[in-house]
Design an enzyme around this catalytic site. Structure first.
Site, PDB file in Angstrom:
ATOM      1  N   GLU A  82       0.822  -1.210   0.000  1.00 21.52           N
ATOM      2  CA  GLU A  82       0.000   0.000   0.000  1.00 21.52           C
ATOM      3  C   GLU A  82       0.858   1.262   0.000  1.00 21.52           C
ATOM      4  O   GLU A  82       0.489   2.258  -0.641  1.00 21.52           O
ATOM      5  CB  GLU A  82      -0.945  -0.017   1.201  1.00 21.52           C
ATOM      6  N   HIS A 107     -10.232   0.407   0.736  1.00 21.35           N
ATOM      7  CA  HIS A 107     -10.484  -0.399   1.924  1.00 21.35           C
ATOM      8  C   HIS A 107     -11.954  -0.798   2.063  1.00 21.35           C
ATOM      9  O   HIS A 107     -12.303  -1.584   2.962  1.00 21.35           O
ATOM     10  CB  HIS A 107     -10.014   0.333   3.183  1.00 21.35           C
TER      11      HIS A 107
END
Length: 243
Positions: free
Chosen positions: A149, A182
């Site tokens: 990420e 997310h």
């Protein structure tokens, strides 16, 4: 391979990694069921998701590292000008960044509460359930996930935009995309806050090591807290009874 395309290749790798459970989840579930015929459906589902996230994140990490190693200037080209912090400086800011994120999340949580949003992230709950079902998932959650990420959202998205726009626009876009990925839209403020703070840390130190450390510490802290909620609750109740 043209090194200028390295960010694009890494972004494509990340997207494919996010989609890969569609392909791997059922085969992995079949293998688990074959190894443990008496396993319940709930346990099978949880373990299959745990091993899938480990396998896909591990594969994604290997491919991403491969592209990075092919491009020696991948990190050097992230910023135009500005002094990169030393390794020790990057580590120090990484640890400090962890606490900055905790404070930022607390403030974002207060904002969400004032808006009537119920505390508690569904995404975090799912990851904790995976960790309980098969502890090997912790490796992906605490190490592979933060590394991937940070490479994607801070180096590829934020740094690329920061070269052509400005910090605020680049940080905002990367933070919002980070929050959306997310898939926990009721807590998008909290996730966006994490994305914005990590963008600040990267811009400050010019070292991705800083944000990887902060992100890894955050995920590790969250997992430890969630896996020990019962013990923490009992401890707090014991303290209250002693007063």
């Amino acid at each position: 391979m043209k090194t200028k395309k390295t960010p694009l290749y890494i972004l494509i790798t990340y997207i494919l990694m996010q989609l890969s459970p569609i392909i791997f989840l059922k085969p992995i579930a079949s293998i688990i069921q074959w190894l443990e015929p008496s396993i319940t459906n709930d346990e099978l589902s949880a373990q299959a998701r745990s091993w899938t996230i480990f396998f896909t994140f591990f594969l994604g990490t290997l491919v991403t590292i491969f592209f990075i190693l092919r491009d020696k200037n991948f990190f050097k080209n992230a910023f135009v000008g500005g002094k990169r912090f030393s390794t020790m400086g990057a580590i120090g800011w990484g640890v400090l960044g962890f606490f900055m994120i905790l404070i930022g999340q607390s403030l974002a949580g207060l904002i969400e509460t004032s808006l009537g949003i119920t505390p508690g992230s569904e995404n975090t709950a799912q990851l904790s359930a995976m960790a309980k079902a098969a502890p090997i998932a912790i490796i992906s959650i605490v190490f592979f996930g933060p590394f991937l990420e940070e490479v994607v959202f801070r180096r590829v998205i934020f740094a690329s935009l920061n070269q052509t726009t400005n910090f605020f626009i680049a940080a905002s876009v990367s933070a919002i995309v980070f929050a959306i990925v997310h898939m926990d839209f009721s807590h998008i403020i909290i996730y966006a806050t994490v994305g914005f703070i990590t963008a600040f840390l990267y811009n400050k130190t010019k070292r991705l090591l800083t944000t990887i450390i902060a992100h890894t510490m955050l995920n590790g802290f969250v997992i430890i807290m969630n896996l020990n909620l019962d013990k923490i609750q009992k401890y707090l109740e014991t303290l209250q009874s002693m007063q």
